[in-house]
Scaffold this active site. Structure first.
Site, PDB file in Angstrom:
ATOM      1  N   GLU A   1       0.879  -1.173   0.000  1.00 24.95           N
ATOM      2  CA  GLU A   1       0.000   0.000   0.000  1.00 24.95           C
ATOM      3  C   GLU A   1       0.912   1.217   0.000  1.00 24.95           C
ATOM      4  OE1 GLU A   1      -3.198  -0.085  -0.279  1.00 24.95           O
ATOM      5  OE2 GLU A   1      -3.486  -2.230   0.001  1.00 24.95           O
TER       6      GLU A   1
ATOM      7  N   CYS B   1      -2.475   9.300   2.586  1.00 28.90           N
ATOM      8  CA  CYS B   1      -2.236   8.698   1.264  1.00 28.90           C
ATOM      9  C   CYS B   1      -3.346   8.999   0.278  1.00 28.90           C
ATOM     10  CB  CYS B   1      -2.035   7.193   1.401  1.00 28.90           C
ATOM     11  SG  CYS B   1      -3.408   6.382   2.199  1.00 28.90           S
TER      12      CYS B   1
HETATM   13  P1  NAP Z   1       8.032   4.999   4.952  1.00 27.90           P
HETATM   14  O1  NAP Z   1       9.134   5.890   5.270  1.00 27.90           O
HETATM   15  O2  NAP Z   1       8.033   4.273   3.676  1.00 27.90           O
HETATM   16  O3  NAP Z   1       7.924   3.989   6.188  1.00 27.90           O
HETATM   17  C1  NAP Z   1       6.876   3.079   6.315  1.00 27.90           C
HETATM   18  C2  NAP Z   1       7.285   1.960   7.224  1.00 27.90           C
HETATM   19  O4  NAP Z   1       8.315   1.207   6.600  1.00 27.90           O
HETATM   20  C3  NAP Z   1       7.852   2.404   8.568  1.00 27.90           C
HETATM   21  O5  NAP Z   1       7.434   1.519   9.557  1.00 27.90           O
HETATM   22  C4  NAP Z   1       9.346   2.285   8.338  1.00 27.90           C
HETATM   23  O6  NAP Z   1      10.080   2.089   9.526  1.00 27.90           O
HETATM   24  C5  NAP Z   1       9.405   1.043   7.499  1.00 27.90           C
HETATM   25  N1  NAP Z   1      10.623   0.891   6.721  1.00 27.90           N
HETATM   26  C6  NAP Z   1      11.368   1.846   6.133  1.00 27.90           C
HETATM   27  N2  NAP Z   1      12.409   1.280   5.483  1.00 27.90           N
HETATM   28  C7  NAP Z   1      12.300  -0.052   5.665  1.00 27.90           C
HETATM   29  C8  NAP Z   1      13.070  -1.170   5.256  1.00 27.90           C
HETATM   30  N3  NAP Z   1      14.177  -1.051   4.514  1.00 27.90           N
HETATM   31  N4  NAP Z   1      12.673  -2.398   5.628  1.00 27.90           N
HETATM   32  C9  NAP Z   1      11.572  -2.557   6.372  1.00 27.90           C
HETATM   33  N5  NAP Z   1      10.810  -1.540   6.819  1.00 27.90           N
HETATM   34  C10 NAP Z   1      11.169  -0.298   6.445  1.00 27.90           C
HETATM   35  O7  NAP Z   1       6.612   5.761   4.968  1.00 27.90           O
HETATM   36  P2  NAP Z   1       6.025   6.779   6.021  1.00 27.90           P
HETATM   37  O8  NAP Z   1       6.745   8.064   5.859  1.00 27.90           O
HETATM   38  O9  NAP Z   1       5.927   6.158   7.380  1.00 27.90           O
HETATM   39  O10 NAP Z   1       4.521   6.891   5.451  1.00 27.90           O
HETATM   40  C11 NAP Z   1       4.185   7.729   4.418  1.00 27.90           C
HETATM   41  C12 NAP Z   1       3.945   6.975   3.136  1.00 27.90           C
HETATM   42  O11 NAP Z   1       2.982   5.923   3.284  1.00 27.90           O
HETATM   43  C13 NAP Z   1       3.362   7.879   2.075  1.00 27.90           C
HETATM   44  O12 NAP Z   1       4.017   7.653   0.859  1.00 27.90           O
HETATM   45  C14 NAP Z   1       1.907   7.424   2.005  1.00 27.90           C
HETATM   46  O13 NAP Z   1       1.249   7.734   0.825  1.00 27.90           O
HETATM   47  C15 NAP Z   1       2.045   5.964   2.215  1.00 27.90           C
HETATM   48  N6  NAP Z   1       0.743   5.364   2.592  1.00 27.90           N
HETATM   49  C16 NAP Z   1       0.060   4.539   1.737  1.00 27.90           C
HETATM   50  C17 NAP Z   1      -1.185   4.006   2.114  1.00 27.90           C
HETATM   51  C18 NAP Z   1      -1.951   3.085   1.236  1.00 27.90           C
HETATM   52  O14 NAP Z   1      -2.802   2.375   1.761  1.00 27.90           O
HETATM   53  N7  NAP Z   1      -1.714   3.027  -0.061  1.00 27.90           N
HETATM   54  C19 NAP Z   1      -1.721   4.311   3.341  1.00 27.90           C
HETATM   55  C20 NAP Z   1      -1.019   5.151   4.165  1.00 27.90           C
HETATM   56  C21 NAP Z   1       0.218   5.652   3.782  1.00 27.90           C
HETATM   57  P3  NAP Z   1      10.875   3.335  10.183  1.00 27.90           P
HETATM   58  O15 NAP Z   1       9.816   4.249  10.657  1.00 27.90           O
HETATM   59  O16 NAP Z   1      11.652   2.692  11.243  1.00 27.90           O
HETATM   60  O17 NAP Z   1      11.710   3.951   9.096  1.00 27.90           O
END
Ligand code: NAP
Length: 474
Positions: free
Chosen positions: A245, A279
């Protein structure tokens, strides 16, 4: 708070500060898990998949419904945790806590609707002596990785169906917002979830991620987050299911015959909910030229009336972004757009992590804020003359989670519904609408697979065929 690792709540000497992004005050600390902790989590989850699988449908459903009632009974406490550790105002956080109760309740109900089908083995010559069916069985160990901005409900969207489906789960919450996830984990344990079936491992995704994601004992990675981390995880996952997602850059079309006041009201809310860190937040609005000025003036007036500041103040409309660095990023995207021709109609300023709600027009298509996901409180307005042109422009980015269209003409609405290329098309409301039980997920770079409890449950279970050879029948 401690993290739930193995069968125990544990501390670690290495900790992570959880700070309120509004004033940087320290709320709590959580353990920073290490490589050994990852192995404990994997061994425990792998063994506990048997415990989870053996839970009856009734037991799974009861745990989920009990967890929902614990969240409902402590709604204000959950809401305050969401609001303090994240970006949401207390009112937005209460909304998220209420939705979480719903998400868990639906999960408890859907657990009882997980069924298979009989298979017509006699549909091919030679099959007269066969009978059989398929049932849906748990996939095994699910690794749940949620993002920061819905720190409770998006966690529930992973734990609810995973547990309803009879799986064990390792939850790795976002580093900046782990407290809501830990509290929800506590609620599951209080509700009677057996030890080991759920663990909550706090720590940095960039450090812990690869070992978790690539491990063969994990059968599914359920990820919600940005494109960059999503692609990294997809590349490391190997032979396992992945649910992705990802982000978006949501378009809205406002046709000349729309209820313009309603469109402006709901699109302002859709653009600035959770300080735009959403999102399905509204990012680009294509408005019929005949009504462009009227819509723009109303939209800007409503945006100017927004109060920003202290999230815990009942009257605040919009809080800070999750970090000052994120607010600086949005500020710089606005500056870049202005440098190449965009006009700021309101906003554009920043104090610490507080980015003003910002409305732009004349945004060139090569501006980052036009084609990339802004994930902040900024929205672009564009005049359009023709519906096909509006739909083509709406579809012109590499994302497609939600789109929306406003019109009072059914044919126009149908053309928008059919033409907009996204996981959902919302008619006569902004893109920022979601029912927790509907299929939810995007096309293009917005992801792969669907959430929405019934649909996640299908992803988190697999069909198992039972075929009987019965020479006495037929
Ligand atoms: P993010 O930086 O991609 O992080 C998301 C999650 O992934 C966090 O728990 C992060 O942990 C973890 N993570 C990061 N790098 C990783 C790796 N190499 N291996 C495993 N886990 C890893 O996103 P965010 O800033 O939290 O959220 C914003 C994004 O989410 C936006 O792009 C938004 O559009 C998207 N989103 C999509 C949906 C949907 O349903 N399509 C819904 C909500 C949000 P850490 O925090 O420890 O880095």
């Amino acid at each position: 708070m401690k993290m739930l690792l193995g069968h125990e709540w544990v501390d670690r000497s290495d900790t992570i500060d959880v700070r309120d992004p509004f004033d940087n005050s320290l709320i709590d600390t959580v353990p920073s898990a290490n490589a050994e902790d990852v192995q404990i989590a994997l061994v425990t989850a792998y063994a506990a998949r048997e415990t989870a699988r053996k839970m009856t449908t009734y037991e799974r459903s009861q745990v989920l419904l009990k967890t929902a009632s614990i969240v409902a009974d402590n709604l204000e406490d959950f809401a305050r945790t969401i609001a303090r550790e994240g970006s949401k105002t207390i009112n937005e956080a209460r909304g998220e806590a209420r939705r979480t109760v719903n998400t868990l309740t639906i999960s408890g109900e859907e657990a009882k609707r997980l069924t298979g089908e009989t298979i017509p083995f006699d549909s091919f010559p030679g099959g007269e002596v066969r009978r059989g069916y398929f049932e849906r069985v748990p996939i095994g160990v699910v690794l749940a990785i949620p993002p920061f901005h819905d720190p409770l409900n998006l966690v529930a969207h992973k734990l609810g169906p995973a547990i309803a489906g009879g799986n064990s789960v390792i939850l790795k919450p976002a580093t900046v917002t782990p407290l809501s996830a830990l509290k929800l984990t506590e609620a599951f344990i209080e509700a009677g979830l057996p030890a080991g079936v759920l663990q909550c491992l706090t720590g940095h995704g960039a450090i812990l991620g690869d070992a978790l994601v690539s491990d063969k004992r994990v059968r599914m990675v359920s990820f919600t987050g940005g494109l960059e981390a999503g692609e990294h995880i997809a590349n490391r996952a190997g032979l396992k299911k992945i649910g992705m997602e990802l982000g978006s850059n949501s378009p809205v079309i406002v046709w000349k015959d729309s209820d313009l006041e309603w469109a402006a009201e709901t699109c302002v809310s859709g653009a600035f909910w959770a300080a735009g860190q959403n999102c399905i937040g509204v990012q680009r609005i294509y408005i019929h030229r005949d009504v462009y000025d009227r819509f723009r003036n109303d939209f800007v007036a409503r945006t100017k009336a927004y109060t920003i500041g202290d999230k815990m103040d009942e009257t605040t409309n919009m809080g800070p972004m999750i970090t000052e660095a994120e607010a600086k990023r949005v500020e710089s995207w606005v500056a870049e757009a202005v440098e190449i021709g965009a006009t700021v109609l309101t906003g554009g300023g920043r104090t610490g992590a507080l980015m003003e709600p910002t409305v732009l027009e004349n945004v060139p298509e090569n501006a980052t804020i036009h084609h990339s996901e802004v994930f902040g409180p900024a929205v672009n307005l564009y005049p359009v003359d023709d519906l096909d042109e509006a739909i083509a422009k709406a579809n012109s980015v590499d994302f497609g989670l939600h789109s929306a269209g406003f019109s009072n003409d059914l044919t126009i609405c149908h053309r928008m519904a059919e033409g907009l290329d996204s996981g959902s098309v919302i008619i006569n409301d902004s893109t920022d609408y979601r029912l927790d039980s509907m299929p939810f997920g995007g096309v293009k770079n917005s992801g792969l697979g669907k959430e929405g409890i019934r649909f996640s449950l299908a992803e988190m279970t697999e069909p198992k065929v039972v075929c009987w050879y019965l020479p006495g029948v037929g």
